[in-house]
Motif scaffolding. Structure first.
Motif, PDB file in Angstrom:
ATOM      1  N   GLU A  11      34.830  34.362  23.262  1.00 28.49           N
ATOM      2  CA  GLU A  11      35.001  35.620  22.543  1.00 28.49           C
ATOM      3  C   GLU A  11      34.462  36.798  23.328  1.00 28.49           C
ATOM      4  N   GLN A  12      34.052  36.551  24.585  1.00 28.95           N
ATOM      5  CA  GLN A  12      33.509  37.606  25.433  1.00 28.95           C
ATOM      6  C   GLN A  12      34.316  37.684  26.730  1.00 28.95           C
ATOM      7  N   ALA A  13      34.442  38.884  27.258  1.00 27.15           N
ATOM      8  CA  ALA A  13      35.207  39.070  28.486  1.00 27.15           C
ATOM      9  C   ALA A  13      34.531  40.109  29.368  1.00 27.15           C
ATOM     10  N   VAL A  14      34.649  39.886  30.676  1.00 22.82           N
ATOM     11  CA  VAL A  14      34.186  40.848  31.672  1.00 22.82           C
ATOM     12  C   VAL A  14      35.417  41.356  32.409  1.00 22.82           C
ATOM     13  N   LEU A  15      35.638  42.657  32.361  1.00 24.10           N
ATOM     14  CA  LEU A  15      36.828  43.271  32.960  1.00 24.10           C
ATOM     15  C   LEU A  15      36.443  44.109  34.164  1.00 24.10           C
ATOM     16  N   PHE A  16      37.365  44.239  35.116  1.00 24.78           N
ATOM     17  CA  PHE A  16      37.076  44.982  36.335  1.00 24.78           C
ATOM     18  C   PHE A  16      38.363  45.537  36.915  1.00 24.78           C
ATOM     19  N   ARG A  17      38.223  46.568  37.747  1.00 19.48           N
ATOM     20  CA  ARG A  17      39.373  47.265  38.343  1.00 19.48           C
ATOM     21  C   ARG A  17      40.053  46.419  39.407  1.00 19.48           C
ATOM     22  N   GLY A  18      39.264  45.758  40.266  1.00 12.30           N
ATOM     23  CA  GLY A  18      39.802  44.910  41.329  1.00 12.30           C
ATOM     24  C   GLY A  18      39.176  43.533  41.264  1.00 12.30           C
ATOM     25  N   SER A  19      39.911  42.508  41.662  1.00 12.78           N
ATOM     26  CA  SER A  19      39.437  41.137  41.479  1.00 12.78           C
ATOM     27  C   SER A  19      38.150  40.854  42.245  1.00 12.78           C
ATOM     28  N   HIS A  20      37.918  41.548  43.374  1.00  6.74           N
ATOM     29  CA  HIS A  20      36.705  41.287  44.154  1.00  6.74           C
ATOM     30  C   HIS A  20      35.456  41.874  43.502  1.00  6.74           C
ATOM     31  N   HIS A  21      35.623  42.717  42.495  1.00  2.98           N
ATOM     32  CA  HIS A  21      34.465  43.339  41.852  1.00  2.98           C
ATOM     33  C   HIS A  21      33.600  42.328  41.099  1.00  2.98           C
ATOM     34  N   SER A  22      34.137  41.146  40.858  1.00  2.00           N
ATOM     35  CA  SER A  22      33.363  40.150  40.111  1.00  2.00           C
ATOM     36  C   SER A  22      32.643  39.157  41.022  1.00  2.00           C
ATOM     37  N   ASP A  23      32.667  39.374  42.335  1.00  2.00           N
ATOM     38  CA  ASP A  23      32.098  38.396  43.267  1.00  2.00           C
ATOM     39  C   ASP A  23      30.635  38.090  42.963  1.00  2.00           C
ATOM     40  N   ARG A  24      29.814  39.133  42.853  1.00  2.00           N
ATOM     41  CA  ARG A  24      28.390  38.925  42.586  1.00  2.00           C
ATOM     42  C   ARG A  24      28.176  38.256  41.231  1.00  2.00           C
ATOM     43  N   LEU A  25      28.958  38.673  40.259  1.00  8.02           N
ATOM     44  CA  LEU A  25      28.837  38.099  38.925  1.00  8.02           C
ATOM     45  C   LEU A  25      29.159  36.604  38.943  1.00  8.02           C
TER      46      LEU A  25
END
Length: 699
Positions: A379-393
């Motif tokens: 039920e939770q989501a993390v959204l970002f502009r570019g796919s590489h923005h989630s690397d650290r996460l």
């Protein structure tokens, strides 16, 4: 019966605006239900799908034959969901009114633009100079053909860098879908390719010729050929006369070619209903044209009726207050003010953190807090502009043992072993399919590109009859298996005329392919499971042609998409780009890197229309949240670029979209050391070090 008719109201579930949209139109003197052009501006979360489904159902209940309704969507899943809802509404109405339900065929003309185009082009193939058995190329196959032509034109050996195959295909696609010249397209979107205009013109000409010779159409061709077909008044009138009503979902995502097709079918707008939201137009990179929806009413005289849906059933009012404030600053739009009965929940949070690591730490901590309070990871989501923005996460999620699914990466039909198996069927379906032929032939030992080319030329001389391959002399390594290979192709080709039990073709191909799979690839368990999934879903399709075409036009994102939820933990977090998240919703949403350079993207700088699309992109991200929304802003974040000095950190600047008025609708919070809020990463001493002197001493 009359009493039942009065008591039952199939539109009773709708609010006032939704109902106005669903029942728009009247019965004429012949008791036929007629309606002029209608535009439904459906704000985020306002029940767009339900409204459109009720409108279609209302048409059927009002006496319109389902065969005379054309419903165009952008995904196969949307078309199926719409049909299911319509059937449910009509069935309930028919039971209450003791009348006939929807025929078992459902809505025979409900589907994506590309699937409807495929049906029409096969029906009118002889008028268009096409073989009715033409192949449909996916993006990968189209890029491969482009690459072959690049080599033949000796463009890969140029003394300067020539665009790669995917870039060439993207340029070609944008020219087709925007109807702009190559020069305009290069100047606006690919300025670094401008010097290659003449070479690209020649490349695209040979690319078209190669497809025509192979009797193959790519995605763009399906729409382009359809538009050429209805550009002729005779065919436009004929096809248009089949339908009393044409309805289009997600109209803000249409390109110029799609809008021209719609206008050709119903030039006066009779029976045309388009539904969408200009504030969610975010696909210009696919040539979607927001002007289609902005200018729709003025195409007709009198202008089209416009009905706006503003009651939101997804988000709390505080979230909507922030989203309304953001989009209100857009210059050109249909003004709307979303409202909700849900007044619960706090304001959205604007969270400033020190850097990318602090951003990951904050998001994971909050996600786990939510989980402890009873909110599932799903039920939770993390959204970002570019796919590489989630690397650290992602690194932090792995460290904390939190399962997640990321929308993106390798798609199911892009997997090599899946493409191998499907290529055998594609070649059997269309012997002129050169791309499929080369892929299949190169699976054989010793059969490199030159031998594959000789073999395909031999097949062409033999009128593309697979029996002629028996006369071809294969390389020695493939000689022992050649007869079995030819027999399989002959069997598959001969079986094309009899689609009963065609699913056995997949079993036959799998038996032939198994030794090649074992010889070429590792990780056999996963690959065999994928092929088993493919074989299982083949039972959903009545013919081999439908199976191949539908998979190409509506590919599953991953093997898990074929069977349901991914085979992971009992619960998992969602990571997604904003573009992939459109149409989805979650209880809690975190948006990463809400700083200038990301929102808006640095590539939108200097282009007002692109800046406005970036605003809409952030709006889409915010309106995915139902209960909780956090915009996270790192003061310093890592970027990876091809620079002489390698990777680097940049300092974030407040997004130009985050106006003072917008920030007033949010709770502002800094997570980290107070010193970092001013851009410093720690306390600073006044002691001075004469580094210059030390550097001189070194030399």
């Amino acid at each position: 019966m009359q009493q039942a008719r009065q008591e039952f109201d199939h539109l009773g579930i709708l609010n006032t605006a939704q109902r106005s949209a669903a029942e728009y139109g009247d019965k004429d003197a012949e008791q036929d239900f007629r309606a002029g052009p209608l535009l439904v501006i459906a704000g985020a979360g306002t029940g767009k799908t339900m409204t459109l489904a009720h409108r279609v159902a209302h048409l059927v209940i009002s006496g319109i034959s389902p065969e005379r309704i054309l419903l165009l969507t952008f995904t196969r899943r949307a078309a199926q969901e719409m049909t299911r809802r319509v059937e449910s509404i009509v069935r309930a109405s028919s039971k209450a009114m003791q009348s006939q339900p929807l025929p078992s065929g459902g809505l025979p003309w409900s589907g994506t633009f590309h699937s409807i185009a495929n049906r029409l082009l096969r029906r009118y193939a002889h008028n268009l100079g096409l073989d009715p058995g033409f192949s449909v190329l996916d993006r990968g196959d189209a890029a491969d053909i482009m690459d072959v032509v690049r080599h033949e034109q000796r463009l890969t050996s140029a003394h300067r860098r020539f665009p790669k195959k995917d870039t060439c295909l993207a340029i070609y696609s944008r020219c087709v879908n925007t109807r702009k010249s190559l020069g305009e397209t290069l100047d606006e979107f690919y300025p670094w390719c401008s010097d290659w205009a003449d070479e690209l013109t020649e490349l695209f000409r040979h690319y078209v010729l190669r497809k025509q010779h192979s009797q193959a159409l790519d995605y763009d061709d399906l729409l382009l050929y359809w538009s050429h077909l209805v550009a002729e008044q005779e065919f436009a009138n004929e096809i248009g006369s089949w339908f009393d009503h044409v309805l289009v979902d997600e109209y803000q995502d249409t390109n110029l070619v799609q809008a021209q097709i719609l206008n050709a079918l119903k030039p006066d707008g009779s029976g045309v209903t388009v539904v969408g939201d200009d504030a969610q137009s975010i696909y210009s990179f696919r040539a979607a044209e927001v002007e289609n929806i902005l200018g729709f009413p003025d195409q007709y005289m009198p202008t089209a009726q416009v009905i706006t849906l503003e009651q939101n059933y997804r988000s709390t009012q505080p979230i909507l207050d922030s989203a309304n404030c953001l989009i209100a600053e857009s210059e050109r739009q249909y003004r709307k003010n979303l409202f909700s009965d849900r007044a619960d929940g706090g304001k959205p949070r604007y969270v400033t953190v020190e850097d990318g690591d602090a951003e990951a730490e904050y998001v994971v901590t909050e996600i786990l807090k939510n989980r402890e309070l009873g909110m599932a990871l799903k039920e939770q989501a993390v959204l970002f502009r570019g796919s590489h923005h989630s690397d650290r996460l992602e690194l932090e999620l792995v460290r904390r043992n939190i399962p997640y699914v990321k929308y993106g990466g390798l798609k199911f039909l892009e997997a090599a072993h899946v493409k191998d198996l499907l290529s055998v069927l594609k070649w059997a379906e269309n012997p002129k399919n050169e791309v499929a032929a080369f892929r299949v032939l190169k699976l054989l030992p010793g059969m490199g590109p030159s031998n594959a080319s000789r073999c395909f030329e031999h097949l062409a001389v033999g009128d593309y009859l697979f029996s002629s391959l028996r006369e071809f002399r294969p390389p020695a390594a493939a000689a022992n298996a050649w007869d079995d290979f030819c027999s399989m192709l002959e069997d598959l080709s001969g079986a094309a005329s009899d689609d009963r039990g065609w699913q056995t073709h997949l079993s036959q191909v799998r038996r032939w392919y198994q030794p090649h799979l074992e010889r070429i690839y590792d990780g056999l368990d996963t690959r065999e499971a994928d092929l088993e999934q493919l074989e299982q879903i083949s039972g959903r399709y009545p013919t081999r042609e439908r199976f191949l075409t539908e998979l190409t036009l509506n590919p599953p994102g991953a093997a898990g998409d074929l069977a349901g939820d991914p085979l992971l933990d009992e619960d998992y977090l969602i990571l997604s780009t904003v573009h992939s998240a459109k149409g989805q919703e979650w209880e809690s949403v975190f948006v990463l890197n809400v700083a200038d350079g990301n929102f808006p993207s640095e590539f939108a700088t200097g282009k007002p229309e692109m800046i406005e699309e970036e605003r809409r992109l952030l709006y889409v991200a915010m309106t995915r949240a139902k209960q909780s929304l956090s915009l996270v802003v790192p003061l310093r974040y890592h970027v990876t670029q091809q620079r002489r000095d390698g990777d680097r950190h940049v300092y974030g600047a407040r997004s130009r979209f985050m106006s003072d008025q917008l920030l007033d609708t949010m709770d502002k919070k800094f997570q980290g050391r107070p010193e970092a809020q001013s851009g410093r990463l720690g306390s600073r001493s006044d002691r001075r070090i004469d580094v210059n002197a030390r550097m001189r001493e070194m030399w």
